[in-house]
Design a protein around this motif. Structure first.
Motif, PDB file in Angstrom:
ATOM      1  N   ALA A 195       5.117  27.716  21.492  1.00 52.96           N
ATOM      2  CA  ALA A 195       3.981  26.825  20.772  1.00 52.96           C
ATOM      3  C   ALA A 195       3.749  25.711  21.704  1.00 52.96           C
ATOM      4  CB  ALA A 195       5.062  26.293  19.502  1.00 52.96           C
ATOM      5  N   LEU A 237      10.121  30.836  20.206  1.00 56.85           N
ATOM      6  CA  LEU A 237       8.864  30.524  19.394  1.00 56.85           C
ATOM      7  C   LEU A 237       8.511  28.777  19.664  1.00 56.85           C
ATOM      8  CD1 LEU A 237       9.443  32.102  15.830  1.00 56.85           C
ATOM      9  CD2 LEU A 237       7.644  32.670  17.891  1.00 56.85           C
ATOM     10  N   LEU A 266      15.074  33.579  19.078  1.00 58.81           N
ATOM     11  CA  LEU A 266      13.713  33.648  18.729  1.00 58.81           C
ATOM     12  C   LEU A 266      13.090  32.406  18.270  1.00 58.81           C
ATOM     13  CD1 LEU A 266      11.222  35.697  18.854  1.00 58.81           C
ATOM     14  CD2 LEU A 266      12.115  36.283  16.391  1.00 58.81           C
ATOM     15  N   VAL A 267      13.972  32.031  17.028  1.00 57.31           N
ATOM     16  CA  VAL A 267      13.421  30.941  16.083  1.00 57.31           C
ATOM     17  C   VAL A 267      13.423  29.312  16.870  1.00 57.31           C
ATOM     18  CG1 VAL A 267      13.616  29.915  13.771  1.00 57.31           C
ATOM     19  CG2 VAL A 267      13.723  32.112  13.999  1.00 57.31           C
TER      20      VAL A 267
END
Lengths: 410, 306
Positions: free
Chosen positions: B33, B29, B24-25
């Protein structure tokens, strides 16, 4: 009663101890830089120690990165809102940060530009505000191998020389041996912006609103330098260089002249086993010399802005920092103090070291815009095409003009 | 009878969490972004806030600018030039090396280690050595060509030969890795196939084309897919071998400018993070397209019968 006295005494004692502790707790500022990388690191440490001695309430936490990594680091931190309190910027990258409001106006924290070279001070001002203080600057000179000049029976360069004299000398030196070359001057933006000025040209119009890259004066300038490679071959082509660096070619005694920065002094003094000297770079219709400068700026979000500004001030204008810089031959301090200048020119090699200060009379600054690196890359690509002979100088500059006009906002 | 009842999500979650959080990180994401950024002209310098996104919003403008300019197509053709040379050569060389590694003779272990050393070498060290090997005047290759009476090309200094120079370096670096994967495939082929073929009088060529290649085709397909994706992501070689400080990247004259190099240059040198993100998503689209195409074509040549 006694209990109260004891309590009071304890309270006073504690207050004194705490007050003393807080009064002495030093403020720590962070400082990020590139020029202190490698050999210069101990000199930066000396400057930090001198500053901390003078300002016992401030500690400096230094972070140094190699130049190649520095701006990526800086960009990432800027985007994260985590810039160091103070950091180093070169003149070419200064505008990008100043324009985006990332920097603190140093006048607001009492910075003083007195005693600093005006041209360098001007370089770190933007929209009427002084966002940075110049710590050092440097210029480019004509370095020459006196032994090769003697062998070729050519008089040494002097302040009256023009491009014609350089070419004539280079041809005579080239004729000495097939492995010996007359001159090396790179065909790239950082040379070209200055060369066009030496020929009365410019890369942008006087009002800085449009590019004038393919003007006749600029085409003549590029033709002159390109023909050193393609026609007279007084300069070695990339294939003839075969991966050998330009400084190495000079140090090996196979190059009559090289146009390069004064930051070469230390290495040439150490490695050249032949006599050499320097002269102000000859021009054609005008004289124009390089201007490079590094400055220290303070982040707008710095927690300890005053302390960071004090560090910038110390690095830019203190005699301690200037002397450490001079002793290490670490570029030129931006101070105009006569003692510092005298100390710099007193060093015995090169004999004509005064040429450094003389060349400051002809400084020209490169165009610095928001999309600076993109502009530099577009021009470099076309200049290389002309140098390699895949385009004529006129065609290369015409293509550069078109590309710049369509991609770069002035 | 004591049966363990599956615990469901609650039981699996603690085990999944570390990897899921990482995914996820560090992947999802940033992906989201970058998609958002590709619709803005964010410079990568100012702190990213919702106001900045709103003020720099250009919609699909960046994609239009990239696809409408000549640069994208020139850079894509440079990448294809690399692929056309690299993919067949890496397949051929890795297959040849893997077959040599598969021979059961004394000392083959040493050869296996030697062939893998380039893979373990850092790109920086390897590329710097190859810069010297490819030097037109002082390099090893042109010296050897000179001995054979052939005038060597300018390699990294020549617009036509710079990319083949990069291909040679990449072959040296990657052949051992793909050979190891293919070796796994070769060792999975049962010797009984070859023994039967020999009884029927098959020679080495027939055994290679009728047994080895078809049975190795699933592994070859994997190798083709990886090499193609790697080719589109070509980067370290370019930054070390044909990009000099102070000069335009991907020399000479942009002949070795490729997609990832452009993404890096726009993002970190030109402060145009929005445009760089658009380049990145276009690269994703190109890779997806070719991977999809390969999966479609595999039915024609990949055999899963063995």
């Amino acid at each position: 009663m006694n209990g109260n006295r004891i309590k009071n005494a304890l309270a006073v004692g504690l207050a004194l101890v705490a007050g003393g502790l807080f009064a002495q707790a030093p403020v720590t500022i962070s400082y990020m830089n590139f020029s202190g990388a490698g050999d210069m690191s101990p000199n930066l440490t000396k400057m930090k120690e001198a500053f901390e001695k003078r300002n016992p309430g401030i500690k400096v936490n230094i972070e140094t990165f190699a130049y190649a990594d520095y701006f990526t680091q800086l960009q990432t931190r800027a985007a994260a809102g985590k810039l160091s309190d103070a950091f180093e910027l070169n003149y070419e990258n200064f505008v990008a940060y100043a324009k985006r409001g990332a920097l603190l106006d140093l006048a607001s924290v009492g910075a003083d530009t007195k005693g600093l070279a005006p041209k360098a001070v001007e370089a770190f001002a933007y929209a009427g505000k002084q966002y940075g203080l110049p710590e050092s600057f440097s210029t480019v000179l004509l370095f020459y191998n006196q032994a090769l000049f003697d062998r070729a029976k050519v008089g040494y360069p002097n302040s009256d020389w023009t491009w014609k004299d350089v070419q004539a000398a280079a041809e005579k030196i080239r004729a000495l041996d097939k492995t010996i070359y007359g001159i090396y001057q790179p065909v790239q933006f950082w040379e070209f912006y200055k060369l066009v000025k030496q020929n009365g040209g410019s890369l942008v119009s006087a009002d800085n609103k449009k590019f004038t890259v393919n003007s006749p004066a600029n085409v003549a300038t590029l033709t002159n330098i390109v023909e050193r490679y393609t026609k007279s071959n007084v300069s070695p082509t990339s294939a003839q260089m075969g991966g050998v660096g330009d400084w190495d070619l000079f140090k090996s005694g196979r190059l009559g002249m090289i146009v390069t920065g004064i930051w070469a002094f230390n290495e040439f003094i150490r490695d050249c086993d032949f006599p050499w000297d320097v002269a102000v770079e000859p021009g054609n219709t005008a004289r124009a010399t390089h201007f490079f400068s590094n400055g220290i700026v303070v982040s707008k979000t710095a927690k300890n802005a005053k302390a960071a500004a004090a560090w910038a001030q110390f690095m830019a204008s203190s005699n301690e920092a200037a002397n450490i810089r001079l002793d290490a031959s670490w570029e030129l301090p931006a101070v105009t103090s006569p003692e510092i200048m005298a100390k710099y020119t007193k060093a015995p090699v090169p004999a004509s070291r005064w040429a450094v200060y003389e060349s400051l009379n002809y400084l020209v600054t490169p165009v610095v815009i928001d999309q600076n690196q993109e502009m530099v890359d577009i021009l470099n690509q076309q200049l290389t095409a002309a140098k390699e002979g895949t385009k004529t100088p006129a065609q290369a500059l015409s293509d550069a003009q078109k590309d710049l006009a369509s991609k770069i906002k002035l | 009878m004591n049966r363990t009842k599956p615990g469901g999500w609650a039981q699996a979650l603690p085990f999944l969490l570390p990897s899921a959080l990482g995914l996820l990180v560090f992947s999802l994401l940033p992906l989201g972004a970058s998609l958002l950024l590709s619709l803005t002209t964010w410079d990568g310098l100012s702190v990213l806030t919702s106001d900045v996104v709103r003020d720099t919003w250009v919609g699909l403008g960046n994609f239009g600018a990239v696809l409408g300019g000549a640069e994208f197509w020139r850079v894509l053709s440079n990448t294809f030039y690399f692929i056309v040379l690299y993919v067949p050569l890496i397949l051929g060389s890795a297959l040849a090396v893997s077959m040599l590694l598969n021979v059961r003779r004394a000392g083959v272990g040493v050869f296996r280690v030697l062939s893998y050393i380039p893979v373990l070498t850092s790109w920086v060290a390897g590329a710097l050595i190859w810069k010297w090997i490819l030097s037109p005047e002082y390099g090893l290759i042109n010296d050897l060509l000179g001995m054979a009476g052939v005038q060597g090309p300018g390699w990294l200094l020549d617009r036509t030969w710079a990319m083949p120079g990069i291909v040679l370096t990449s072959l040296w670096k990657d052949a051992g890795y793909f050979a190891l994967i293919l070796l796994g495939g070769l060792q999975g082929i049962s010797p009984s196939f070859y023994e039967s073929a020999e009884l029927d009088g098959a020679g080495p060529w027939v055994k290679f084309t009728r047994i080895t290649l078809p049975l190795l085709s699933p592994i070859l397909f994997l190798v083709v897919t990886i090499t193609l994706i790697n080719s589109f992501q070509l980067f370290p070689q370019i930054m070390i071998m044909t990009t000099r400080e102070g000069m335009a990247p991907g020399e000479p004259l942009g002949a070795t400018q490729v997609m990832v190099e452009r993404i890096y240059t726009y993002a970190f040198k030109y402060y145009r993070m929005g445009l760089a993100s658009a380049w990145a998503w276009l690269l994703f689209a190109v890779i997806s397209l070719f991977t999809l195409l390969q999966f479609r074509l595999q039915k024609k040549w990949v055999s899963y019968d063995a």
